[in-house]
Design an enzyme around this catalytic site. Structure first.
Site, PDB file in Angstrom:
ATOM      1  N   SER A  52      17.508  -9.502 -39.107  1.00 31.26           N
ATOM      2  CA  SER A  52      17.109 -10.366 -37.995  1.00 31.26           C
ATOM      3  C   SER A  52      17.648 -11.771 -38.176  1.00 31.26           C
ATOM      4  O   SER A  52      17.726 -12.533 -37.216  1.00 31.26           O
ATOM      5  CB  SER A  52      15.580 -10.480 -37.946  1.00 31.26           C
ATOM      6  OG  SER A  52      14.985  -9.249 -37.736  1.00 31.26           O
TER       7      SER A  52
ATOM      8  N   HIS B 281      22.566  -5.531 -34.711  1.00 31.24           N
ATOM      9  CA  HIS B 281      21.174  -5.955 -34.566  1.00 31.24           C
ATOM     10  C   HIS B 281      20.553  -5.312 -33.333  1.00 31.24           C
ATOM     11  O   HIS B 281      20.842  -5.699 -32.203  1.00 31.24           O
ATOM     12  CB  HIS B 281      21.116  -7.492 -34.481  1.00 31.24           C
ATOM     13  CG  HIS B 281      19.727  -8.032 -34.496  1.00 31.24           C
ATOM     14  ND1 HIS B 281      19.325  -9.097 -33.731  1.00 31.24           N
ATOM     15  CD2 HIS B 281      18.627  -7.636 -35.178  1.00 31.24           C
ATOM     16  CE1 HIS B 281      18.047  -9.335 -33.943  1.00 31.24           C
ATOM     17  NE2 HIS B 281      17.599  -8.460 -34.819  1.00 31.24           N
TER      18      HIS B 281
ATOM     19  N   GLU C 276      23.194  -6.529 -30.645  1.00 26.53           N
ATOM     20  CA  GLU C 276      24.097  -7.638 -30.967  1.00 26.53           C
ATOM     21  C   GLU C 276      25.058  -7.140 -32.051  1.00 26.53           C
ATOM     22  O   GLU C 276      24.614  -6.603 -33.078  1.00 26.53           O
ATOM     23  CB  GLU C 276      23.306  -8.840 -31.480  1.00 26.53           C
ATOM     24  CG  GLU C 276      22.446  -9.483 -30.401  1.00 26.53           C
ATOM     25  CD  GLU C 276      21.597 -10.643 -30.911  1.00 26.53           C
ATOM     26  OE1 GLU C 276      21.400 -11.604 -30.154  1.00 26.53           O
ATOM     27  OE2 GLU C 276      21.103 -10.591 -32.062  1.00 26.53           O
TER      28      GLU C 276
ATOM     29  N   ASN D  65      17.445 -14.103 -31.580  1.00 23.10           N
ATOM     30  CA  ASN D  65      16.403 -14.652 -32.458  1.00 23.10           C
ATOM     31  C   ASN D  65      16.489 -16.167 -32.624  1.00 23.10           C
ATOM     32  O   ASN D  65      15.482 -16.813 -32.929  1.00 23.10           O
ATOM     33  CB  ASN D  65      16.426 -13.962 -33.825  1.00 23.10           C
ATOM     34  CG  ASN D  65      15.777 -12.589 -33.750  1.00 23.10           C
ATOM     35  OD1 ASN D  65      15.127 -12.268 -32.758  1.00 23.10           O
ATOM     36  ND2 ASN D  65      15.954 -11.776 -34.774  1.00 23.10           N
TER      37      ASN D  65
END
Ligand code: CAA
Ligand code: NAD
Length: 297
Positions: A127, A148, A160, A198
């Protein structure tokens, strides 16, 4: 560079979903866990989810019951559990989805670098940690990407795909194609903290936690405000329960250590307290809310 055989290490909240979407996309998948009971739990979650999606396909008229059942059986038939990383030796792609701890991840990739064939592409589902550091530890930085996925992997449509300066162009293209085969829309990201989602989402969760700490509003009102005021599917505190308070804390602690002067990466004391009390969110039955499976109270 076609990806047909995939290894996934870690069959927890994220890993079990990645195993499932890769198998749904037609890949043979080996799911590796540290312990048999964790592996059994992950595989049982996959079975439940595959069956649920099959029921939905029938309900929506997208498949007959026979077709849905055959598709579910084919997906499950492509998944093999293992406790031995050596079983990953001839995979085209190995994705890591273990605890959010950089040292542990680097040690794992160093080991995998010695175990896997030269052709194997490595990916981390981290993350928050730098892909470049794990790539260096693996000994094959040209064949390393970030992949991701989002929670719940079965339902969230984004992946991602993260490249470093060393990532080979063909490897990056193969990773994007794999994301598409899993039914996801890939976006390309540079190796920056939190990539795109994130970097925006985690500071927002921090703000919500700080609001709760200050007593500006109740948890229910903060969540309702963002659901009804912004049209978000869940409010930020429900979402933190969903992600896992431990994972959220590991993300923030890692960033705070690297970027001590960035105010967006403050670690709320309330988060530290709840994690110390074992209240990790939905996965332990309590975080900001109490949980009974999917039901919040
Ligand atoms: N597999 C199969 N089916 C599933 C499922 C799964 N894993 N999870 C839920 N479903 C089913 C449910 O059973 C439900 O079925 P019914 O309609 O038959 O009841 C259906 O999917 C819809 O689920 P919900 O009733 O819970 O309804 P929802 O519309 O609220 O959708 C959600 C759920 C997609 C999770 C939605 O609430 C949402 O998008 N929430 C936000 C999630 C989010 O932001 N994720 C990103 C987190 S951050 C991250 O992942 C990055 C990181 O590094 C921390
Ligand atoms: P989790 O705790 O649910 O699962 C991790 C699993 O990895 C556990 O089942 C554990 O037994 C297993 N594991 C740990 N070390 C291992 C090893 N050496 N070999 C094999 N298995 C091992 O965690 P999670 O929420 O699935 O997070 C996994 C990764 O995905 C983390 O890097 C996290 O930051 C990232 N991520 C999490 C979310 C989220 O919403 N929770 C979203 C996107 C990415």
């Amino acid at each position: 560079m076609e990806i047909k055989k995939v290894g996934v290490i870690g069959c927890g909240l994220m890993g079990h979903g990645i195993v499932q979407v890769a198998a749904q996309g037609g890949c043979e998948v080996i799911a590796v866990e540290a312990q048999q009971d964790f592996l059994d739990k992950g595989l049982a979650r996959i079975e439940k989810s595959v069956k649920k999606l099959a029921e939905k396909a029938v309900e929506k008229g997208k498949a007959t019951p026979e077709q849905a059942e055959a598709q579910a059986a084919a997906t499950l038939g492509r998944i093999h559990g293992s406790l031995d990383k050596k079983d990953l030796a001839d995979c085209d792609l190995v994705i890591e989805a273990i605890v959010e701890n950089l040292d542990v991840k680097k040690a794992l990739f160093k080991e995998l670098g010695g175990l896997c064939a030269a052709k194997t592409i490595f990916a981390s589902n981290t993350s928050s940690f730098p892909i470049g550091e794990m790539a260096a530890a693996s000994g094959r930085p040209a064949r390393f990407v970030g992949l991701h996925f989002f929670n719940p992997v079965q339902l969230m449509r984004l992946v991602e795909v993260v490249r470093t300066d060393a990532t080979d162009e063909e490897v990056f293209a193969a990773a994007r194609a794999f994301g598409e085969a899993c039914g996801k829309s890939p976006v390309s990201c540079k190796d920056t903290p939190g990539f795109v989602v994130n970097r925006l989402l985690v500071p927002y969760m921090v703000q919500a936690l700080q609001m709760l700490e200050r007593g500006d509003a109740t948890k229910e009102d903060i969540d309702t405000a963002m659901q009804l005021g912004c049209g978000y599917p869940m409010g930020p505190l429900t979402l933190t329960d969903y992600v896992g308070l431990d994972t959220t804390l590991f993300i923030l602690q890692g960033w705070k250590e690297r970027y001590p002067n960035e105010p967006a990466f403050e670690v709320p004391a309330l988060l530290v307290k709840l994690v110390a009390e074992g209240k990790l969110g939905r996965k332990t039955g309590e975080g900001f809310y109490k949980w009974d499976g999917d039901k919040r109270s």
